[in-house]
Scaffold this motif. Structure first.
Motif, PDB file in Angstrom:
ATOM      1  N   SER A  43     175.719  82.279  24.880  1.00 31.98           N
ATOM      2  CA  SER A  43     175.109  81.297  23.976  1.00 31.98           C
ATOM      3  C   SER A  43     174.209  80.347  24.739  1.00 31.98           C
ATOM      4  O   SER A  43     173.122  79.983  24.266  1.00 31.98           O
ATOM      5  N   GLU A  44     174.651  79.937  25.919  1.00 30.66           N
ATOM      6  CA  GLU A  44     173.854  79.021  26.741  1.00 30.66           C
ATOM      7  C   GLU A  44     172.523  79.656  27.127  1.00 30.66           C
ATOM      8  O   GLU A  44     171.471  79.007  27.087  1.00 30.66           O
ATOM      9  N   GLU A  45     172.553  80.923  27.495  1.00 34.01           N
ATOM     10  CA  GLU A  45     171.322  81.619  27.862  1.00 34.01           C
ATOM     11  C   GLU A  45     170.393  81.787  26.653  1.00 34.01           C
ATOM     12  O   GLU A  45     169.174  81.649  26.770  1.00 34.01           O
ATOM     13  N   GLN A  46     170.978  82.052  25.509  1.00 35.98           N
ATOM     14  CA  GLN A  46     170.162  82.241  24.303  1.00 35.98           C
ATOM     15  C   GLN A  46     169.457  80.962  23.873  1.00 35.98           C
ATOM     16  O   GLN A  46     168.412  81.020  23.221  1.00 35.98           O
ATOM     17  N   LEU A  47     170.002  79.816  24.231  1.00 33.51           N
ATOM     18  CA  LEU A  47     169.404  78.537  23.857  1.00 33.51           C
ATOM     19  C   LEU A  47     168.224  78.163  24.745  1.00 33.51           C
ATOM     20  O   LEU A  47     167.507  77.208  24.456  1.00 33.51           O
ATOM     21  N   GLN A  48     168.008  78.938  25.797  1.00 38.72           N
ATOM     22  CA  GLN A  48     166.937  78.612  26.730  1.00 38.72           C
ATOM     23  C   GLN A  48     165.566  78.934  26.137  1.00 38.72           C
ATOM     24  O   GLN A  48     165.439  79.591  25.103  1.00 38.72           O
ATOM     25  N   GLU A  49     164.545  78.457  26.825  1.00 41.61           N
ATOM     26  CA  GLU A  49     163.176  78.515  26.303  1.00 41.61           C
ATOM     27  C   GLU A  49     162.698  79.925  26.028  1.00 41.61           C
ATOM     28  O   GLU A  49     161.950  80.162  25.075  1.00 41.61           O
ATOM     29  N   ASN A  50     163.122  80.889  26.843  1.00 43.87           N
ATOM     30  CA  ASN A  50     162.603  82.246  26.651  1.00 43.87           C
ATOM     31  C   ASN A  50     163.249  82.960  25.473  1.00 43.87           C
ATOM     32  O   ASN A  50     162.801  84.037  25.074  1.00 43.87           O
ATOM     33  N   TRP A  51     164.299  82.368  24.901  1.00 44.39           N
ATOM     34  CA  TRP A  51     164.939  82.974  23.738  1.00 44.39           C
ATOM     35  C   TRP A  51     164.761  82.065  22.518  1.00 44.39           C
ATOM     36  O   TRP A  51     163.652  81.829  22.081  1.00 44.39           O
ATOM     37  N   LEU A  52     165.861  81.540  21.957  1.00 47.27           N
ATOM     38  CA  LEU A  52     165.741  80.760  20.736  1.00 47.27           C
ATOM     39  C   LEU A  52     165.116  79.393  20.968  1.00 47.27           C
ATOM     40  O   LEU A  52     164.820  78.677  20.007  1.00 47.27           O
ATOM     41  N   GLY A  53     164.904  79.034  22.219  1.00 49.97           N
ATOM     42  CA  GLY A  53     164.256  77.771  22.528  1.00 49.97           C
ATOM     43  C   GLY A  53     162.742  77.808  22.356  1.00 49.97           C
ATOM     44  O   GLY A  53     162.071  76.819  22.624  1.00 49.97           O
ATOM     45  N   GLY A  54     162.203  78.929  21.918  1.00 54.14           N
ATOM     46  CA  GLY A  54     160.764  79.022  21.682  1.00 54.14           C
ATOM     47  C   GLY A  54     160.192  80.410  21.895  1.00 54.14           C
ATOM     48  O   GLY A  54     159.214  80.800  21.250  1.00 54.14           O
ATOM     49  N   GLY A  55     160.787  81.181  22.811  1.00 55.94           N
ATOM     50  CA  GLY A  55     160.265  82.506  23.118  1.00 55.94           C
ATOM     51  C   GLY A  55     160.325  83.471  21.948  1.00 55.94           C
ATOM     52  O   GLY A  55     159.373  84.224  21.698  1.00 55.94           O
ATOM     53  N   ILE A  56     161.440  83.464  21.228  1.00 60.12           N
ATOM     54  CA  ILE A  56     161.585  84.383  20.102  1.00 60.12           C
ATOM     55  C   ILE A  56     160.620  84.031  18.983  1.00 60.12           C
ATOM     56  O   ILE A  56     160.029  84.911  18.343  1.00 60.12           O
ATOM     57  N   PRO A  75     165.241  86.698   2.267  1.00 62.47           N
ATOM     58  CA  PRO A  75     165.923  85.421   2.498  1.00 62.47           C
ATOM     59  C   PRO A  75     166.961  85.499   3.614  1.00 62.47           C
ATOM     60  O   PRO A  75     168.167  85.396   3.390  1.00 62.47           O
ATOM     61  N   ILE A  76     166.482  85.700   4.843  1.00 61.20           N
ATOM     62  CA  ILE A  76     167.373  85.825   5.992  1.00 61.20           C
ATOM     63  C   ILE A  76     166.851  84.976   7.139  1.00 61.20           C
ATOM     64  O   ILE A  76     165.701  84.545   7.138  1.00 61.20           O
ATOM     65  N   LYS A  77     167.711  84.753   8.135  1.00 56.71           N
ATOM     66  CA  LYS A  77     167.285  84.022   9.320  1.00 56.71           C
ATOM     67  C   LYS A  77     167.921  84.617  10.562  1.00 56.71           C
ATOM     68  O   LYS A  77     168.917  85.359  10.485  1.00 56.71           O
ATOM     69  N   LEU A  78     167.351  84.314  11.700  1.00 55.79           N
ATOM     70  CA  LEU A  78     167.839  84.782  12.990  1.00 55.79           C
ATOM     71  C   LEU A  78     168.679  83.678  13.621  1.00 55.79           C
ATOM     72  O   LEU A  78     168.216  82.544  13.743  1.00 55.79           O
ATOM     73  N   VAL A  79     169.911  83.999  14.017  1.00 57.29           N
ATOM     74  CA  VAL A  79     170.802  82.977  14.583  1.00 57.29           C
ATOM     75  C   VAL A  79     171.275  83.310  15.994  1.00 57.29           C
ATOM     76  O   VAL A  79     172.025  82.535  16.594  1.00 57.29           O
ATOM     77  N   GLY A  80     170.841  84.439  16.534  1.00 56.85           N
ATOM     78  CA  GLY A  80     171.252  84.773  17.888  1.00 56.85           C
ATOM     79  C   GLY A  80     170.656  86.083  18.370  1.00 56.85           C
ATOM     80  O   GLY A  80     170.068  86.846  17.598  1.00 56.85           O
ATOM     81  N   VAL A  81     170.792  86.325  19.675  1.00 56.21           N
ATOM     82  CA  VAL A  81     170.389  87.592  20.291  1.00 56.21           C
ATOM     83  C   VAL A  81     171.642  88.433  20.477  1.00 56.21           C
ATOM     84  O   VAL A  81     172.621  87.969  21.073  1.00 56.21           O
ATOM     85  N   ALA A  82     171.638  89.656  19.970  1.00 50.33           N
ATOM     86  CA  ALA A  82     172.810  90.508  20.068  1.00 50.33           C
ATOM     87  C   ALA A  82     172.874  91.248  21.398  1.00 50.33           C
ATOM     88  O   ALA A  82     173.915  91.286  22.060  1.00 50.33           O
ATOM     89  N   VAL A  83     171.754  91.839  21.791  1.00 49.44           N
ATOM     90  CA  VAL A  83     171.750  92.679  22.992  1.00 49.44           C
ATOM     91  C   VAL A  83     170.317  92.849  23.480  1.00 49.44           C
ATOM     92  O   VAL A  83     169.379  92.868  22.689  1.00 49.44           O
ATOM     93  N   THR A  84     170.154  92.921  24.779  1.00 50.32           N
ATOM     94  CA  THR A  84     168.857  93.252  25.368  1.00 50.32           C
ATOM     95  C   THR A  84     168.971  94.651  25.975  1.00 50.32           C
ATOM     96  O   THR A  84     170.020  95.030  26.496  1.00 50.32           O
ATOM     97  N   TYR A  85     167.880  95.408  25.907  1.00 50.77           N
ATOM     98  CA  TYR A  85     167.920  96.786  26.404  1.00 50.77           C
ATOM     99  C   TYR A  85     166.506  97.295  26.614  1.00 50.77           C
ATOM    100  O   TYR A  85     165.551  96.748  26.104  1.00 50.77           O
ATOM    101  N   ALA A  86     166.411  98.357  27.341  1.00 50.99           N
ATOM    102  CA  ALA A  86     165.113  98.978  27.575  1.00 50.99           C
ATOM    103  C   ALA A  86     165.267 100.497  27.640  1.00 50.99           C
ATOM    104  O   ALA A  86     164.579 101.234  26.948  1.00 50.99           O
ATOM    105  N   GLU A  87     166.208 100.962  28.459  1.00 52.21           N
ATOM    106  CA  GLU A  87     166.371 102.401  28.652  1.00 52.21           C
ATOM    107  C   GLU A  87     167.058 103.084  27.476  1.00 52.21           C
ATOM    108  O   GLU A  87     167.140 104.310  27.438  1.00 52.21           O
TER     109      GLU A  87
END
Length: 328
Positions: free
Chosen positions: A281-294, A100-112
């Protein structure tokens, strides 16, 4: 497999929570937030300054965990209300299994900072990666590191079903790689530096991103906490956004606090966090994140986990588990 057992436990725990009517609908004087040590993030300056406590009007206890599955289990049990920088895969596996959990944001992006390190004396590289078949590989099972391992081996033509995966958290994986107990270890954080003393990344983060193997962690909250204290979730995300903005504009001003909260020396912390990204927050609301990408990525991750035998069944749609309203 361990993931199937995890899924069963999560589903059972979720059912027990519902049947017992467990709730946080009482006056709160403290909440518990899960996080990782040796994983420096911009919000940890606010953690040290107790900005969260002041904004939320209560004590915020930060509790360290070894991996994302442990975070999800603690949220299911009611011991943790918010998980910061939880792995995307533990979140997907959790909700697929009834957590019973939900995702409300992106904490960090990383690769290396999330890689698989293969011992140099093995002679194995990405060019002859099929030699990993039949050998021991250490990885935390069921989290984003495991997912990246699956995607990486598939890209390199390795049959993961022929690889002997051993469940190990990063610190243990580093010890196993250095001792030679395993030919390769997959981990995140400070453990990578220790493994690199005897090994080399099978694929670099840049090489993985180039073939679509992206990496990011998320912010999770329990459904009860979000429903009963939406103002606290919103304030938590506001403080986080401000901490991200401060770091992005002047990281030198907060490096020491971040290193302290992460349990790291200053220079290693600076080196690691330099490869991290902290979207606003503004970036996270965009399409590639919480706007549909996630939402789309969650379905893709679930399907991959099913095909790998790590999840019994994927849901048709994961949109219901993503809530962008706390970022607005």
């Amino acid at each position: 497999m361990a993931l199937k057992k995890l899924a069963g436990k999560l589903a059972l725990a979720a059912g027990l929570v519902a049947s017992l009517g467990m709730s946080t609908a009482h006056a709160l004087d403290k909440i518990t937030v899960a996080y990782f040590l040796e994983w420096p993030t911009a919000n940890q300056a606010a953690q040290i300054d107790k900005t969260y406590d002041e904004a939320l009007g209560l004590e915020v206890e930060w509790r360290a965990f070894g991996n994302g599955n442990e975070m999800v289990q603690a949220m299911v049990s009611g011991d943790v209300q918010i998980a910061y920088s939880n792995g995307f895969v533990p979140f997907v596996v959790g909700v697929s299994s009834g957590a019973p959990i939900k995702l409300v944001g992106v904490a960090v992006t990383y690769a290396e900072n999330d890689l698989c390190i293969v011992r140099n004396d093995s002679g194995i590289t990405k060019a002859n990666a099929k030699e990993l078949e039949g050998k021991k590989v250490a990885t935390p099972i069921g989290n984003v590191t495991h997912y990246k391992l699956i995607r990486t081996l598939d890209h390199l033509g390795v049959d993961i079903n022929k690889v002997n995966l051993v469940q190990m958290n990063p610190a243990d994986a580093a010890v196993a790689v250095v001792r030679g107990d395993v030919v390769m270890g997959c981990a995140f954080g400070g453990a990578l530096d220790r493994m690199k003393t005897v090994g080399t990344p099978l694929m670099t983060g840049a090489e993985q991103e180039a073939v679509g193997i992206n990496t990011f962690d998320v912010v999770n909250v329990t459904n009860d906490f979000a429903a009963e204290h939406p103002d606290l979730v919103k304030k938590f995300m506001e403080v986080t956004n401000q901490a991200n903005t401060t770091y992005n504009s002047n990281p030198d001003a907060v490096y020491d606090k971040i290193a302290l909260a992460a349990g790291m020396d200053l220079e290693p912390a600076k080196k690691m966090i330099a490869n991290f990204g902290f979207p606003t927050s503004e970036e996270q609301l965009q399409e590639n994140w919480l706007g549909g990408g996630i939402q789309a990525a969650a379905k893709g991750v679930a399907d991959v986990m099913v095909s790998a035998g790590g999840l019994d069944e994927a849901l048709d749609d994961y949109s219901q588990f993503v809530d962008a309203s706390y970022l607005k």
